[in-house]
Motif scaffolding. Sequence first.
Motif, mmCIF file in Angstrom:
data_model
loop_
_atom_site.group_PDB
_atom_site.id
_atom_site.type_symbol
_atom_site.label_atom_id
_atom_site.label_comp_id
_atom_site.label_asym_id
_atom_site.label_seq_id
_atom_site.Cartn_x
_atom_site.Cartn_y
_atom_site.Cartn_z
ATOM 1 N N THR A 169 6.862 19.558 10.579
ATOM 2 C CA THR A 169 7.263 18.939 11.453
ATOM 3 C C THR A 169 8.209 19.574 12.427
ATOM 4 O OG1 THR A 169 7.138 16.947 9.853
ATOM 5 C CG2 THR A 169 8.285 16.638 12.007
ATOM 6 N N ALA A 191 5.164 10.515 12.506
ATOM 7 C CA ALA A 191 5.109 10.904 13.783
ATOM 8 C C ALA A 191 3.935 11.385 14.158
ATOM 9 C CB ALA A 191 5.954 12.524 13.588
ATOM 10 N N VAL A 219 2.834 20.894 5.257
ATOM 11 C CA VAL A 219 2.920 20.021 6.371
ATOM 12 C C VAL A 219 4.410 20.298 6.990
ATOM 13 C CG1 VAL A 219 3.211 17.599 6.916
ATOM 14 C CG2 VAL A 219 1.697 18.340 5.172
ATOM 15 N N ARG A 253 -5.475 19.748 14.620
ATOM 16 C CA ARG A 253 -5.327 18.057 14.321
ATOM 17 C C ARG A 253 -6.619 17.493 14.500
ATOM 18 N NH1 ARG A 253 -1.059 14.241 14.626
ATOM 19 N NH2 ARG A 253 0.308 16.073 15.193
ATOM 20 N N SER A 283 4.491 11.804 7.261
ATOM 21 C CA SER A 283 4.990 11.652 8.298
ATOM 22 C C SER A 283 4.470 10.505 9.275
ATOM 23 C CB SER A 283 5.135 13.077 8.958
ATOM 24 O OG SER A 283 5.530 13.058 10.619
ATOM 25 N N SER A 290 3.143 13.058 16.791
ATOM 26 C CA SER A 290 2.985 14.434 17.547
ATOM 27 C C SER A 290 4.137 15.387 16.777
ATOM 28 C CB SER A 290 3.390 14.581 18.879
ATOM 29 O OG SER A 290 4.517 14.088 19.348
ATOM 30 N N GLY A 291 3.899 16.549 17.006
ATOM 31 C CA GLY A 291 4.916 17.680 16.523
ATOM 32 C C GLY A 291 4.637 17.801 15.022
ATOM 33 N N VAL A 292 3.519 17.538 14.446
ATOM 34 C CA VAL A 292 3.028 17.783 13.129
ATOM 35 C C VAL A 292 2.101 18.618 12.987
ATOM 36 C CG1 VAL A 292 2.502 16.761 10.914
ATOM 37 C CG2 VAL A 292 4.067 15.489 12.377
ATOM 38 N N VAL A 316 -1.153 13.879 5.280
ATOM 39 C CA VAL A 316 -0.324 14.084 6.433
ATOM 40 C C VAL A 316 0.542 12.920 6.671
ATOM 41 C CG1 VAL A 316 0.376 14.778 8.713
ATOM 42 C CG2 VAL A 316 -1.273 16.429 7.341
ATOM 43 N N ASN A 358 3.803 21.616 0.089
ATOM 44 C CA ASN A 358 4.959 22.196 0.660
ATOM 45 C C ASN A 358 5.546 22.789 -0.724
ATOM 46 O OD1 ASN A 358 4.714 21.410 3.323
ATOM 47 N ND2 ASN A 358 6.019 19.831 3.118
ATOM 48 N N VAL A 412 11.247 20.118 15.120
ATOM 49 C CA VAL A 412 12.567 19.507 15.141
ATOM 50 C C VAL A 412 13.248 20.110 16.421
ATOM 51 C CG1 VAL A 412 12.851 18.608 12.932
ATOM 52 C CG2 VAL A 412 13.759 20.812 13.765
#
Length: 66
Positions: A61, A28, A59, A43, A26, A30-32, A22, A6, A63
Amino acid sequence: MTVSVNGEPRDIPAGLTLDRLVASFSAAPSGVAAAVNETVVPRGQWPATALADGDRVEVLTAVQGG
């Protein structure tokens, strides 16, 4: 070795895979999304994607909002 994550340089161990990198950013499930050298990596390929010195990783995410 050093990769850009990033836009920020990060020292990482040799042989680190994209899924582990990753996971460090995060939790998380999902949503990445992730891209290496401006190419989105599905993925399912993250565990097999070994990072190399000088790679550029993004990377992202998702929102919700409006």
